[in-house]
Enzyme design. Sequence first.
Site, short mmCIF file in Angstrom:
data_model
loop_
_atom_site.label_atom_id
_atom_site.label_comp_id
_atom_site.label_asym_id
_atom_site.label_seq_id
_atom_site.Cartn_x
_atom_site.Cartn_y
_atom_site.Cartn_z
N GLY A 143 35.58 63.82 78.30
CA GLY A 143 36.60 63.97 79.29
C GLY A 143 36.57 63.09 80.38
N HIS A 144 36.52 61.98 80.17
CA HIS A 144 36.41 60.63 81.21
C HIS A 144 36.63 59.33 80.52
CE1 HIS A 144 32.30 60.91 79.67
NE2 HIS A 144 32.47 59.44 79.63
N ARG A 145 36.82 58.25 81.56
CA ARG A 145 36.85 56.96 81.10
C ARG A 145 36.13 56.42 82.10
NH1 ARG A 145 41.90 54.65 84.30
NH2 ARG A 145 42.86 56.57 85.10
N HIS A 147 38.36 59.96 77.03
CA HIS A 147 37.94 60.29 75.80
C HIS A 147 37.46 61.54 75.93
CE1 HIS A 147 34.62 58.15 77.27
NE2 HIS A 147 33.72 58.91 76.55
N ILE A 193 35.72 58.14 85.63
CA ILE A 193 37.19 58.50 86.11
C ILE A 193 37.22 59.78 85.31
CG2 ILE A 193 39.35 57.97 86.21
CD1 ILE A 193 38.46 55.10 86.03
#
Length: 122
Positions: free
Chosen positions: A44-46, A91, A116
Amino acid sequence: MAYTLDLKTFTDKRGNLTVIEKVIPFEIKRVFYIYGVDDSIRGGHRHHKTIQAAICIQGSCTIYNNDSKTETKFELNQPNKCLVIEPQDWHTMYNFSKDAILMVFASEFFEAEDYIYKPYDK
């Protein structure tokens, strides 16, 4: 944009040996693995700068990827397949089989400021 690599594997009557050598497109600074996952969604981030290479060395899982232009789902279910996740790739990882072990190589040491968590707007 995330993409897959085929890892060199040697197979004979004794079993399989997969080699990770000169194929990861960055210097590896951190290795972690995820296992024992229930029906939770991981990730749940990049990132600002971290590149990752994910291999489901046992079992299977799904990785959803969005680079702001293209959304893709990758099924990782072979220990000789590697998914390279670029910094801009937001992702999530889910649908872990009970025996899944997802090993991840990272180009950077952990820094909270590199993450992020806000997904791209649709």
